[in-house]
Design an enzyme around this catalytic site. Structure first.
Site, PDB file in Angstrom:
ATOM      1  N   TYR A 231      26.451  73.461 -28.680  1.00  0.00           N
ATOM      2  CA  TYR A 231      27.968  73.912 -29.613  1.00  0.00           C
ATOM      3  C   TYR A 231      28.508  74.666 -29.559  1.00  0.00           C
ATOM      4  O   TYR A 231      29.805  75.643 -28.271  1.00  0.00           O
ATOM      5  CB  TYR A 231      26.410  75.148 -30.031  1.00  0.00           C
ATOM      6  CG  TYR A 231      25.090  75.252 -29.999  1.00  0.00           C
ATOM      7  CD1 TYR A 231      24.966  75.446 -31.606  1.00  0.00           C
ATOM      8  CD2 TYR A 231      24.459  75.340 -28.927  1.00  0.00           C
ATOM      9  CE1 TYR A 231      23.482  75.554 -32.220  1.00  0.00           C
ATOM     10  CE2 TYR A 231      23.133  75.060 -29.678  1.00  0.00           C
ATOM     11  CZ  TYR A 231      23.037  74.849 -31.040  1.00  0.00           C
ATOM     12  OH  TYR A 231      21.125  74.968 -31.313  1.00  0.00           O
ATOM     13  N   HIS A 239      26.611  75.100 -35.546  1.00  0.00           N
ATOM     14  CA  HIS A 239      25.669  74.004 -35.208  1.00  0.00           C
ATOM     15  C   HIS A 239      26.036  73.066 -34.014  1.00  0.00           C
ATOM     16  O   HIS A 239      27.536  73.044 -34.050  1.00  0.00           O
ATOM     17  CB  HIS A 239      25.972  72.631 -36.195  1.00  0.00           C
ATOM     18  CG  HIS A 239      24.509  72.849 -37.766  1.00  0.00           C
ATOM     19  ND1 HIS A 239      23.265  73.905 -37.963  1.00  0.00           N
ATOM     20  CD2 HIS A 239      24.544  73.188 -39.403  1.00  0.00           C
ATOM     21  CE1 HIS A 239      22.877  73.610 -39.411  1.00  0.00           C
ATOM     22  NE2 HIS A 239      23.968  73.775 -40.138  1.00  0.00           N
ATOM     23  N   LYS A 270      24.478  65.223 -35.223  1.00  0.00           N
ATOM     24  CA  LYS A 270      24.788  64.916 -33.462  1.00  0.00           C
ATOM     25  C   LYS A 270      25.355  63.683 -33.128  1.00  0.00           C
ATOM     26  O   LYS A 270      24.651  62.665 -33.308  1.00  0.00           O
ATOM     27  CB  LYS A 270      23.522  65.662 -32.926  1.00  0.00           C
ATOM     28  CG  LYS A 270      23.418  67.254 -34.192  1.00  0.00           C
ATOM     29  CD  LYS A 270      22.810  68.007 -32.601  1.00  0.00           C
ATOM     30  CE  LYS A 270      21.692  69.043 -33.941  1.00  0.00           C
ATOM     31  NZ  LYS A 270      22.304  69.585 -34.494  1.00  0.00           N
TER      32      LYS A 270
END
EC number: 4.6.1.16
Length: 300
Positions: A231, A239, A270
């Site tokens: 993170y 997030h 991601k």
């Protein structure tokens, strides 16, 4: 020096102050696994203790931020002297709770004293004391008679306080300690920590340490099929950016596995990040994968 408590093969943080310091000052997240004292029957929010990853423990020990300890005395039956200390402490808490209860009740009575006085006057004069009747205005003559009734507020306060039932010991709150309150130097045993103990564990630790030193907050990555999640800030507000998977340089990754992991990362917005050692077995190298539209898997 923060105490990390070893229990079996797991390491915990029980102190709320230590938990806050680790998160705020050292970016150590861990995992809260306990229930909240005031809401024990829900599983949405968790409380202390905090379970630490092995990599977090190793980092804290090597950075001299914490020490690993164990309390052998907790495995033994309590001594008579400890029982006496406990009973004295519990009795002290009971006396304090009873005192606080009476103080709170006295504040409530003083706050309602005007209403209590009026009700007492009405009762003396034989007037209706029900709320519906008491809320209606009286005629001037009745109101004058009501105001002429003398009431000793101090005596009335004592009378109301006498109605308060005595706090029974079985009804007293019991304090749940998050640290052992009666420990002394002889009760604490410093424990050696043997991690990492093999190449796979060393790769995980070096990856964790490198990301931590780059300023990332790091948690376990099980929920997305990785080793870690990285993170850019505290996970409460951010997030994760990367799903981190540690792999040996010579380990083959099946195309279907690679596709599945990258598709998962793409779906949750991601970047899939693989880490491995270079030839010197000390330097961590990164390989990132992102899904490129109309192309497939693209490496950066």
């Amino acid at each position: 020096m923060i105490d990390l408590i070893l229990s079996g093969n797991s390491v915990f943080v029980w102190s709320a102050e230590d938990w806050l310091k680790l998160r705020r000052d050292h970016r150590i997240i861990g995992e809260l696994i306990g229930c909240l004292p005031k809401k024990p029957r829900q599983d949405v929010l968790s409380g202390l203790p905090m379970l630490l990853q092995s990599e977090e423990v190793t980092l804290l020990l090597k950075k001299n931020i914490a020490r690993l300890v164990r309390y052998p005395c907790l495995k033994e039956p309590p001594s008579d002297s400890l029982r006496q200390v406990f009973e004295e402490y519990r009795n002290e808490l009971y006396i304090k709770q009873e005192k606080c209860l009476r103080m709170e009740r006295e504040k409530q009575v003083i706050g309602m004293m005007d209403r209590i006085v009026e009700g007492k006057r009405r009762k003396i004069l034989g007037m209706d004391t029900r709320k519906k009747r008491a809320g209606k205005p009286l005629d001037p003559k009745a109101q004058k008679e009501l105001n002429n009734v003398e009431i000793n507020k101090q005596e009335l306060l004592k009378e109301e306080m006498a109605k308060l039932p005595k706090l029974e010991r079985t009804e007293a709150l019991i304090q749940t300690h998050t640290v052992y309150p009666w420990a002394n130097k002889d009760d604490v045993e410093i424990v050696k920590w043997n991690h990492p103990s093999n190449d796979k564990e060393r790769l995980r630790y070096e990856t964790y340490k490198d990301l931590w030193e780059r300023g990332y907050y790091i948690t376990g990555g099980d929920k997305f099929g990785g080793d870690f999640l990285a993170y850019p800030g505290d996970p409460i507000m951010f997030h994760s950016q990367f799903i981190v998977t540690c792999k040996d340089k010579n380990e083959e990754i099946a195309p279907t596995e690679l596709t599945a992991q990258c598709r998962i990362a793409c779906h949750v917005r991601k970047t899939q990040l693989y880490t491995f050692f270079l030839e010197d077995r000390d330097t961590v190298k990164y390989q990132s994968f992102q899904w490129a539209e109309n192309v497939g898997i693209g490496s950066v």
